[in-house]
Write an enzyme that holds these catalytic residues in place. Structure first.
Site, PDB file in Angstrom:
ATOM      1  N   ARG A   1       0.835  -1.206   0.000  1.00 25.34           N
ATOM      2  CA  ARG A   1       0.000   0.000   0.000  1.00 25.34           C
ATOM      3  C   ARG A   1       0.864   1.249   0.000  1.00 25.34           C
ATOM      4  O   ARG A   1       1.935   1.287   0.587  1.00 25.34           O
ATOM      5  CB  ARG A   1      -0.922   0.004   1.218  1.00 25.34           C
ATOM      6  CG  ARG A   1      -1.941  -1.127   1.227  1.00 25.34           C
ATOM      7  CD  ARG A   1      -2.923  -0.963   2.367  1.00 25.34           C
ATOM      8  NE  ARG A   1      -3.712   0.265   2.215  1.00 25.34           N
ATOM      9  CZ  ARG A   1      -4.597   0.686   3.118  1.00 25.34           C
ATOM     10  NH1 ARG A   1      -4.780   0.013   4.231  1.00 25.34           N
ATOM     11  NH2 ARG A   1      -5.278   1.791   2.909  1.00 25.34           N
ATOM     12  N   GLN A   2       0.366   2.278  -0.689  1.00 23.17           N
ATOM     13  CA  GLN A   2       1.001   3.597  -0.733  1.00 23.17           C
ATOM     14  C   GLN A   2       2.446   3.526  -1.205  1.00 23.17           C
ATOM     15  O   GLN A   2       3.282   4.320  -0.790  1.00 23.17           O
ATOM     16  CB  GLN A   2       0.934   4.271   0.649  1.00 23.17           C
ATOM     17  CG  GLN A   2      -0.485   4.581   1.102  1.00 23.17           C
ATOM     18  CD  GLN A   2      -0.518   5.283   2.442  1.00 23.17           C
ATOM     19  OE1 GLN A   2       0.132   4.858   3.397  1.00 23.17           O
ATOM     20  NE2 GLN A   2      -1.265   6.374   2.521  1.00 23.17           N
TER      21      GLN A   2
ATOM     22  N   GLY B   1       3.224   3.553  -4.562  1.00 27.39           N
ATOM     23  CA  GLY B   1       3.318   4.035  -5.939  1.00 27.39           C
ATOM     24  C   GLY B   1       3.288   2.930  -6.960  1.00 27.39           C
ATOM     25  O   GLY B   1       3.850   3.060  -8.045  1.00 27.39           O
ATOM     26  N   LEU B   2       2.592   1.825  -6.645  1.00 23.59           N
ATOM     27  CA  LEU B   2       2.539   0.680  -7.557  1.00 23.59           C
ATOM     28  C   LEU B   2       1.142   0.474  -8.132  1.00 23.59           C
ATOM     29  O   LEU B   2       0.813  -0.593  -8.638  1.00 23.59           O
ATOM     30  CB  LEU B   2       2.990  -0.583  -6.822  1.00 23.59           C
ATOM     31  CG  LEU B   2       4.450  -0.561  -6.368  1.00 23.59           C
ATOM     32  CD1 LEU B   2       4.767  -1.781  -5.509  1.00 23.59           C
ATOM     33  CD2 LEU B   2       5.390  -0.506  -7.567  1.00 23.59           C
TER      34      LEU B   2
ATOM     35  N   GLY C   1      -1.914   0.114  -6.960  1.00 19.52           N
ATOM     36  CA  GLY C   1      -2.746  -0.963  -6.442  1.00 19.52           C
ATOM     37  C   GLY C   1      -4.225  -0.742  -6.670  1.00 19.52           C
ATOM     38  O   GLY C   1      -4.961  -1.673  -7.003  1.00 19.52           O
ATOM     39  N   SER C   2      -4.701   0.507  -6.503  1.00 20.52           N
ATOM     40  CA  SER C   2      -6.132   0.766  -6.659  1.00 20.52           C
ATOM     41  C   SER C   2      -6.583   0.568  -8.103  1.00 20.52           C
ATOM     42  O   SER C   2      -7.625  -0.044  -8.365  1.00 20.52           O
ATOM     43  CB  SER C   2      -6.470   2.193  -6.187  1.00 20.52           C
ATOM     44  OG  SER C   2      -5.746   3.154  -6.946  1.00 20.52           O
TER      45      SER C   2
ATOM     46  N   ALA D   1      -5.140  -1.300 -10.270  1.00 19.18           N
ATOM     47  CA  ALA D   1      -5.014  -2.720 -10.594  1.00 19.18           C
ATOM     48  C   ALA D   1      -6.280  -3.470 -10.198  1.00 19.18           C
ATOM     49  O   ALA D   1      -6.740  -4.366 -10.921  1.00 19.18           O
ATOM     50  CB  ALA D   1      -3.798  -3.316  -9.897  1.00 19.18           C
TER      51      ALA D   1
ATOM     52  N   ASP E   1      -0.502   4.072 -16.076  1.00 20.40           N
ATOM     53  CA  ASP E   1      -0.586   2.852 -15.276  1.00 20.40           C
ATOM     54  C   ASP E   1      -1.687   1.935 -15.785  1.00 20.40           C
ATOM     55  O   ASP E   1      -1.542   0.707 -15.803  1.00 20.40           O
ATOM     56  CB  ASP E   1      -0.851   3.195 -13.807  1.00 20.40           C
ATOM     57  CG  ASP E   1       0.313   3.924 -13.167  1.00 20.40           C
ATOM     58  OD1 ASP E   1       1.421   3.862 -13.723  1.00 20.40           O
ATOM     59  OD2 ASP E   1       0.113   4.560 -12.123  1.00 20.40           O
TER      60      ASP E   1
END
Length: 259
Positions: free
Chosen positions: A23-24, A26-27, A29-30, A32, A75
């Site tokens: 989480r948090q 910068g990958l 996640g949301s 995705a 992204d």
């Protein structure tokens, strides 16, 4: 978290998710999760063939905008296409097509890459960025810097096709330097800067995976340099993982050829 949806006369479903994306960091996640949900819905309603792959990133972005998330297409393109993809967001494409031109590339063109991230990156880069507004205001420095970032992407594609990884490393470093100049250290955040500095301290190239929180590093000198990178990051309190790039899940008929 579970989302339940039901419409009279239509199929009904329950959708749940779990994720191992930090989480948090910068990958993305949301996005995705939203991308995965869209893929499930396309198959559940058997409409995948009706929704062009090029516009799926726009659909995901629109969903995030409804949630108040400020983001761009990059992204979402990477998540929809998977693998390695070159993105051209030229104004002409965006104006005429409503989306960029996305070209999948062979993942075997990539050199070994490593992900650097912090256990708790939430204290980094909390200051609000003014770059978007400065772009809209026509600030020459921001416009010229963004144009250079776009050229770096084009040059990076050539470096990959040529397997010129030292040039790719130079371009990665330039990308971060430009971002730092545009956004400033208060926005970039101390933790983010320290991750890049840890990589550079052993001669590795480093840039953000996205807008901050995690860094992708390239060691052009090989495995000995990777060991130095791992030690430098460990000493600085960061985690390092070898990146494994999965090939695109899309059939060739959905997107462009793989080269």
């Amino acid at each position: 978290m579970v989302l339940v949806y039901h419409t009279k006369g239509a199929k009904k479903f329950a959708l749940s998710y779990d994720t191992n994306i930090p989480r948090q960091a910068g990958l993305s996640g949301s996005s995705a999760i939203i991308c995965a949900a869209l893929s499930c819905l396309l198959d559940f309603y058997n409409v995948r063939h009706l929704i062009k792959v090029e516009i799926r990133p726009n659909i995901i972005l629109d969903a995030e905008k409804e949630l108040g998330i400020v983001a761009g297409l990059q992204d979402r393109v990477a998540q929809v296409y998977g693998g390695l993809v070159y993105m051209d967001f030229g104004k002409e494409h965006m104006d005429t097509l409503g989306h960029g031109v996305y070209t999948p590339l062979d993942i075997n063109l990539l050199p070994p890459l490593h992900l650097i991230y912090a256990d708790n990156p939430s204290d980094s880069g909390k200051v609000h960025s003014t770059v978007r507004q400065r772009w809209l205001d026509g600030e020459e420095f921001i416009i010229s810097s963004m144009e250079e970032v776009a050229r770096l992407a084009l040059d990076g594609r050539k470096a990959l096709l040529d397997k010129n990884y030292r040039e790719l490393a130079r371009l990665m470093n330039r990308n971060f330097d430009l971002r730092r100049q545009m956004f400033g250290d208060d926005v970039i955040g101390t933790v983010n800067i320290k991750m890049v500095e840890a990589a550079r301290s052993v001669g590795a190239a480093a840039k953000f995976t996205g807008s901050g929180g995690a860094v992708v590093a390239l060691c052009p000198d090989g495995e000995a340099q990777v060991l130095l990178l791992e030690k430098a990051c460990r000493d600085a309190g960061f985690l390092v993982q070898r990146i494994q790039v999965a090939p695109s899940p899309l059939p060739l008929t959905e997107g462009n050829p793989p080269f």
